[in-house]
Design an enzyme around this catalytic site. Structure first.
Site, PDB file in Angstrom:
ATOM      1  N   GLU A 122       0.763  -1.187  -0.107  1.00 56.01           N
ATOM      2  CA  GLU A 122      -0.116  -0.264   0.039  1.00 56.01           C
ATOM      3  C   GLU A 122       1.033   1.290  -0.011  1.00 56.01           C
ATOM      4  O   GLU A 122       1.756   1.250   0.837  1.00 56.01           O
ATOM      5  CB  GLU A 122      -0.943  -0.126   1.348  1.00 56.01           C
ATOM      6  CG  GLU A 122      -2.108   1.382   1.032  1.00 56.01           C
ATOM      7  CD  GLU A 122      -2.805   1.263   2.482  1.00 56.01           C
ATOM      8  OE1 GLU A 122      -2.791   0.394   3.436  1.00 56.01           O
ATOM      9  OE2 GLU A 122      -3.754   2.020   2.123  1.00 56.01           O
ATOM     10  N   ALA A 263       1.679   0.100  10.574  1.00 51.97           N
ATOM     11  CA  ALA A 263       1.474  -1.172  10.396  1.00 51.97           C
ATOM     12  C   ALA A 263       0.754  -1.393   9.045  1.00 51.97           C
ATOM     13  O   ALA A 263       0.113  -0.369   8.633  1.00 51.97           O
ATOM     14  CB  ALA A 263       0.951  -1.767  11.520  1.00 51.97           C
ATOM     15  N   GLU A 265      -2.209  -3.808   6.926  1.00 54.28           N
ATOM     16  CA  GLU A 265      -3.375  -5.006   7.062  1.00 54.28           C
ATOM     17  C   GLU A 265      -3.409  -6.197   5.955  1.00 54.28           C
ATOM     18  O   GLU A 265      -4.588  -6.353   5.712  1.00 54.28           O
ATOM     19  CB  GLU A 265      -4.689  -4.216   7.149  1.00 54.28           C
ATOM     20  CG  GLU A 265      -5.274  -3.421   5.690  1.00 54.28           C
ATOM     21  CD  GLU A 265      -4.755  -2.115   5.557  1.00 54.28           C
ATOM     22  OE1 GLU A 265      -3.955  -1.806   6.213  1.00 54.28           O
ATOM     23  OE2 GLU A 265      -5.421  -1.512   4.851  1.00 54.28           O
ATOM     24  N   ASN A 266      -2.201  -6.256   5.349  1.00 53.91           N
ATOM     25  CA  ASN A 266      -2.094  -7.413   4.154  1.00 53.91           C
ATOM     26  C   ASN A 266      -3.140  -8.548   4.564  1.00 53.91           C
ATOM     27  O   ASN A 266      -3.011  -8.949   5.801  1.00 53.91           O
ATOM     28  CB  ASN A 266      -0.732  -7.869   3.994  1.00 53.91           C
ATOM     29  CG  ASN A 266       0.306  -6.550   4.113  1.00 53.91           C
ATOM     30  OD1 ASN A 266       0.343  -5.644   3.253  1.00 53.91           O
ATOM     31  ND2 ASN A 266       0.997  -6.659   4.783  1.00 53.91           N
ATOM     32  N   HIS A 298      -6.514  -1.994  15.101  1.00 53.28           N
ATOM     33  CA  HIS A 298      -6.902  -1.416  13.887  1.00 53.28           C
ATOM     34  C   HIS A 298      -6.621  -2.332  12.488  1.00 53.28           C
ATOM     35  O   HIS A 298      -7.438  -2.237  11.728  1.00 53.28           O
ATOM     36  CB  HIS A 298      -5.792  -0.348  13.880  1.00 53.28           C
ATOM     37  CG  HIS A 298      -6.024   0.609  12.778  1.00 53.28           C
ATOM     38  ND1 HIS A 298      -6.638   1.980  12.630  1.00 53.28           N
ATOM     39  CD2 HIS A 298      -5.451   0.331  11.334  1.00 53.28           C
ATOM     40  CE1 HIS A 298      -6.481   2.410  11.396  1.00 53.28           C
ATOM     41  NE2 HIS A 298      -5.787   1.673  10.439  1.00 53.28           N
ATOM     42  N   GLU A 299      -5.618  -2.953  12.724  1.00 49.89           N
ATOM     43  CA  GLU A 299      -5.020  -3.621  11.397  1.00 49.89           C
ATOM     44  C   GLU A 299      -5.905  -4.936  11.432  1.00 49.89           C
ATOM     45  O   GLU A 299      -6.126  -5.383  10.030  1.00 49.89           O
ATOM     46  CB  GLU A 299      -3.770  -4.249  11.592  1.00 49.89           C
ATOM     47  CG  GLU A 299      -2.576  -3.161  11.690  1.00 49.89           C
ATOM     48  CD  GLU A 299      -2.793  -1.810  10.830  1.00 49.89           C
ATOM     49  OE1 GLU A 299      -3.244  -2.307   9.491  1.00 49.89           O
ATOM     50  OE2 GLU A 299      -2.407  -0.883  11.047  1.00 49.89           O
ATOM     51  N   HIS A 302      -9.431  -3.985  10.181  1.00 53.71           N
ATOM     52  CA  HIS A 302      -9.240  -3.733   8.443  1.00 53.71           C
ATOM     53  C   HIS A 302      -9.697  -4.819   7.648  1.00 53.71           C
ATOM     54  O   HIS A 302     -10.041  -4.927   6.531  1.00 53.71           O
ATOM     55  CB  HIS A 302      -7.955  -3.441   7.929  1.00 53.71           C
ATOM     56  CG  HIS A 302      -7.530  -1.769   8.096  1.00 53.71           C
ATOM     57  ND1 HIS A 302      -8.559  -1.128   7.291  1.00 53.71           N
ATOM     58  CD2 HIS A 302      -6.446  -1.268   8.264  1.00 53.71           C
ATOM     59  CE1 HIS A 302      -7.770   0.275   7.520  1.00 53.71           C
ATOM     60  NE2 HIS A 302      -6.630   0.020   8.076  1.00 53.71           N
ATOM     61  N   GLU A 321      -9.846   3.995   6.323  1.00 64.27           N
ATOM     62  CA  GLU A 321      -9.037   4.607   7.435  1.00 64.27           C
ATOM     63  C   GLU A 321      -9.736   5.132   8.420  1.00 64.27           C
ATOM     64  O   GLU A 321      -9.705   5.061   9.667  1.00 64.27           O
ATOM     65  CB  GLU A 321      -7.893   5.276   6.720  1.00 64.27           C
ATOM     66  CG  GLU A 321      -6.788   4.454   5.930  1.00 64.27           C
ATOM     67  CD  GLU A 321      -6.151   3.345   6.758  1.00 64.27           C
ATOM     68  OE1 GLU A 321      -6.552   3.254   7.947  1.00 64.27           O
ATOM     69  OE2 GLU A 321      -5.420   2.402   5.967  1.00 64.27           O
TER      70      GLU A 321
HETATM   71  N1  ARG Z   1      -3.263   0.962   5.762  1.00 67.07           N
HETATM   72  C1  ARG Z   1      -2.089   1.162   6.827  1.00 67.07           C
HETATM   73  C2  ARG Z   1      -2.966   1.405   8.042  1.00 67.07           C
HETATM   74  O1  ARG Z   1      -3.237   0.475   8.679  1.00 67.07           O
HETATM   75  C3  ARG Z   1      -1.126   2.391   6.398  1.00 67.07           C
HETATM   76  C4  ARG Z   1      -0.293   1.675   5.358  1.00 67.07           C
HETATM   77  C5  ARG Z   1       0.250   3.253   4.778  1.00 67.07           C
HETATM   78  N2  ARG Z   1       1.302   2.887   3.991  1.00 67.07           N
HETATM   79  C6  ARG Z   1       1.955   3.921   2.998  1.00 67.07           C
HETATM   80  N3  ARG Z   1       3.177   3.583   2.501  1.00 67.07           N
HETATM   81  N4  ARG Z   1       1.436   4.714   2.532  1.00 67.07           N
HETATM   82  O2  ARG Z   1      -2.970   2.695   8.247  1.00 67.07           O
HETATM   83 ZN    ZN Z   2      -5.382   1.776   8.582  1.00 67.72          ZN
END
Ligand code: ARG
Ligand code: ZN
Length: 874
Positions: A122, A263, A265-266, A298-299, A302, A321
């Site tokens: 991401e 972090a 959330e893959n 949080h993760e 997701h 988010e």
């Molecule tokens: N989706 C991640 C979160 O839980 C953020 C990752 C963003 N990474 C980035 N390189 N923009 O918030």
């Molecule tokens: Zn997030």
């Protein structure tokens, strides 16, 4: 090259299924990708795939190797001729993980000999791994096979369910993973190397047996137990609160010290910055424990808000988010103290988001355009986005919001959705129209809410006039009146809550209600009010606005003493303290100062509030918040006035009184994590800080002893911070001791750098320069950069904003070096220039000169370039 929301087009080609075969190595890895393509019949366009600087080794379409004139690759887009619906495209590329310092795509964490490989995709990292339509609205089924040397890479992980593993010739092995849930490419992940694991069995509410596995390097694995507990709590909570169950047979979590953000959330393979995962009493503060719990949740959350329902495009980022931050905040409130959580969150919003919204980097929660999407993982998208969800949830009520969320998940499961889809589901499930709230997503700037009360003694009515105004932004967004929910109560002059009779309303009177200001101005009339009341407005911070109400100091003191809404009690203290600060700064009256100190002195000696809330009540708004109220900002002067204010408070409380309280708290301290123990430590720190302002020598001695005998990191770091900030004689020895004691603990060392980077005033810069020469400092590790440079430029206004401009020049120089290594981290650090236009003239000119000079540097990344351009030109 700007990407615009209004230019969105559905993808011309989809990838139904993808098979990825990795041949992993530290210096070179190869990726074979097989894409099963589907054509969108509504569009007639050649196949265009994203791919950033990939070394293409082979390419074949439907089993036939393509000749050079059948495709074109310009280092960022691959165009392939002759594809048709159902075609299979095969590409083979070579990557260089060890040379990847940007930490985006496939990279190495740790030393070449012992470190491990991992990915971060991401937002647009997948295009650094293979050719693909790297956009969130292309959902595909993934089959991933990893091959590598067994001794060097004993652990092989990818998202999805395990689907076989085995030996290969030459000491190599393989493992395969199949993810049954279609997902966008940004949720792909793999990890390979030497890792230890802790495991726990978990059965979901709907009966699925899941293996929870947390992976970390050997020296960190014992610090993962707290995260495991937090994960289990989060999974139960999502089942109970939202009816959401986990949906794979295994859930992996991995810790790394090399990570650009918090972090990720893959799907099935969350990857964490170690600072958001590892916890143990000796090196983790209470605050960090709560942060670990929140980020783990949080993760995990997701998995539904983000993965099962994902985003149509990156403009919708807050769809996942903002919603997930809101879910995480609710979870943390349930696990800990709800009012304290609210206070922390609003303080963060004011410290990080309000300034962003007031400066050249301001953007709507749903931006209209961007050049580099990584620059939009901001406090506005996250924190303000969560506040918007909170307003919606408040409007619908608990059951209504749950109904709406059920509808949202059900209708959008397996799809890439928009904010309109979200509002539609919530609204339709409740028979209400929420589209007026879309205006909140479309305009930048913090709305001002003006409140004025009028009491008519003869008629026994109280009329509350509410008016709103949003400052004009630099964008061309419309400025529509917003729906602003205002939760309120009325207090009698004796501090009792009054029953609320609203004009024209017949039902039984409540003592708290929500009115919605949905136009520029409106009157709300309350009847049968026996005496002039004091309104408690925006309770629990019911909307992300700046409230201006013409309270007298005594009225604020009454709320401080009596409001049962813990948040508003704190808010009354903040408002009163801010006025007292202004009185001191301007040398004018002292009514607010006296009211604030008197009210706190009474609370301090009573047992009316819990220790943690008391600690927060005793803390005036921070330097950054105070700066927001000024036009010609002089951070040095703000520091001094704020110190003077706190000294007045400390004097009013009295040295003896403070010392007695300090010793009583000290006698009870320990490492227990229950709310009461954390609260005591929070108050103990605050009392010691106040004491240090009154009696630096005496407090220095207490802090040195506290440092030496501290049972855990909360007390140890608090003591160290007091020693350093008050310039105590014992500071140097404590710093040396800490440096040695934690030489092998990166996260603890980060705090050592950060404490010193926050040295107030002029001496900070030299300290930063000196710390840059420490063996442990490196620009290659994002955590280390944040702990030294980030803490200096973002958390130390009086140190960074030197009148001679040396702080600005240091930042500009470091940004150039950092940008060559890691553009994402450089761009984030550069946001420290955000408020430069509102500095007093001398600093403003110095800052501008440094930024202009920086903008002239050749070869800046798109990330850093966009931030500098916005900061200078908006
Ligand atoms: N989706 C991640 C979160 O839980 C953020 C990752 C963003 N990474 C980035 N390189 N923009 O918030
Ligand atoms: Zn997030």
């Amino acid at each position: 090259s700007l990407i615009r929301l209004r230019d969105y087009r559905a993808p011309a080609w989809r990838v139904e299924a993808v098979e990825l075969d990795f041949d992993l190595g530290i210096d070179a890895s190869e990726v074979l990708a097989r894409l099963h393509l589907r054509r969108n019949p509504a569009q007639d366009a050649p196949l265009r795939l994203d791919g950033e600087n990939l070394q293409l080794l082979a390419i074949a379409l439907d089993g036939r190797t393509l000749s050079a004139d059948e495709y074109r690759y310009d280092d960022s887009v691959l165009v392939v001729d002759g594809t048709r619906d159902g075609s299979v495209l095969e590409t083979r590329v070579r990557l260089r993980p060890a040379a990847n310092t940007a930490l985006e795509g496939l990279y190495l964490s740790g030393p070449r000999e012992t470190g491990f490989l991992l990915t971060q995709c991401e937002a647009e990292g997948f295009r650094h791994i293979t050719f693909f339509p790297d956009r969130p609205d292309v959902l595909s089924r993934y089959t991933v096979t990893l091959r590598a040397d067994r001794a060097r890479f004993p652990v092989l992980l990818a998202g999805g369910n395990p689907d076989g593993a085995g030996e290969l010739e030459g000491g190599r092995h393989w493992a395969r993973f199949v993810d049954p849930h279609p997902k966008p490419s940004y949720l792909f992940a793999l990890v390979a190397g030497h890792l230890e694991v802790i495991e726990r069995g978990y059965v979901t509410a709907d009966g699925r047996a899941v293996q929870l596995k947390i992976w970390a390097e050997a020296d960190a694995i014992e610090r993962c137990h707290y995260a495991m507990d937090a994960l289990e709590r989060a999974m139960r909570w999502d089942e109970q609160t939202y009816g959401r169950n986990y949906d794979l047979d295994v859930f992996h979590v991995v810790a790394t010290h090399d990570f650009n953000m918090g972090a990720m959330e893959n799907k099935g393979l969350n990857i964490f910055n170690a600072k958001c995962l590892l916890a143990e009493p000796d090196s983790t503060t209470d605050e960090e424990y709560r942060h670990v719990e929140a980020v783990v949740a949080h993760e995990y959350f997701h998995n539904w808000s983000g993965n099962r329902v994902t985003c149509r495009d990156w403009f919708q980022l807050s769809l996942k988010e903002g919603l997930t931050v809101f879910r995480e905040q609710s979870f943390s409130a349930d696990m800990n103290s709800a009012p304290l959580k609210r206070i922390d969150d609003v303080a963060l919003l004011r410290r990080a988001q309000f300034p962003e919204d007031a400066g050249p980097l301001a953007h709507p929660v749903r931006p209209a355009q961007y050049s580099e999407i990584n620059n939009f993982y901001t406090a506005t998208v996250y924190e303000k986005g969560a506040e918007l969800v909170r307003m919606l949830a408040g409007t619908l009520g608990r059951d209504g919001f749950r109904r709406g969320m059920d509808r949202y998940f059900e209708r959008n499961d397996g799809h890439a959705a928009t904010l309109e889809d979200f509002l539609a589901a919530l609204g339709e499930a409740n028979g209400t129209d929420l589209t007026p709230y879309l205006a909140w997503y479309a305009q930048a700037g913090t709305p001002r809410l003006k409140a004025h009360g009028h009491y008519d003694a003869a008629a026994q009515t109280y009329t509350l006039t509410l008016a709103q105004q949003t400052p004009a932004g630099h964008g061309a967004e419309p400025r529509a009146p917003l729906p602003i929910p205002v939760k309120l109560a009325l207090f009698s002059p004796h501090g009792d809550m009054l029953p609320l009779h609203m004009d024209g309303q017949t039902s039984k009177p409540a003592i708290e209600l929500v009115v919605v200001l949905d136009r520029a101005e409106r009157n709300f009339v309350f009847t049968d009010v026996a005496a002039a009341p004091v309104p408690s407005l925006l309770r629990g911070f019911s909307a992300p606005v700046i409230l201006a109400c013409d309270y007298t100091p005594d009225e604020l003191a009454l709320l401080l003493a009596h409001d049962v809404d813990g948040f508003n009690r704190w808010e009354a203290s903040q408002q009163l303290a801010a006025r007292a600060y202004e009185e001191l700064r301007d040398g004018t009256a002292s009514a607010a100062l006296h009211a604030w100190c008197d009210a706190l002195a009474r609370l301090f000696d009573s047992a009316a509030v819990d220790d943690a809330l008391l600690a927060d009540l005793l803390t005036p708004p921070g330097e950054i918040e105070l700066a927001e109220r000024e036009t010609a900002i002089d951070p040095q002067r703000i520091l001094q006035s704020r110190q003077a204010l706190q000294r007045q408070l400390a004097e009013r409380l009295g040295a003896e009184n403070l010392q007695r309280r300090y010793l009583a708290l000290l006698a009870q301290t320990g490492i227990e994590l229950d709310a009461a123990s954390q609260a005591r430590r929070r108050l103990q720190r605050r009392v010691l800080e106040l004491l240090a302002l009154l009696d630096p020598v005496g407090a220095g001695a207490l802090a040195a002893t506290q440092y030496r005998d501290a049972p855990g990191m909360t007390d140890r770091l608090a003591a160290l911070s007091v020693l350093v900030r008050s310039g105590a004689a014992q500071a140097a020895a404590a710093l040396r001791d800490y440096r040695e004691r934690y030489a092998g603990n990166a996260l603890a060392l980060d705090k050592w750098f950060a404490v010193q980077a926050q040295l107030p005033g002029e001496p900070a810069l030299d300290r930063v320069r000196q710390l840059e020469r420490d063996d442990a400092f490196t620009l290659k590790n994002p955590n280390r950069v944040q702990s030294l440079l980030g803490a200096f430029v973002r958390s130390n206004p009086s140190g960074f904003h030197r009148a001679d401009g040396a702080g600005y020049r240091l930042l500009a120089e470091r940004l150039v070096a950092l940008d060559a290594l890691n553009p994402q981290v450089a761009a984030r650090l550069a946001t420290a220039f955000n408020g430069w236009q509102r500095l007093e003239p001398r600093r403003r000119e110095a800052a501008q000169a440094a930024i202009v000079e920086l903008a002239r540097q050749p070869g800046l990344s798109r990330n850093l370039g966009e931030i500098i351009d916005s900061v200078l030109n908006h």
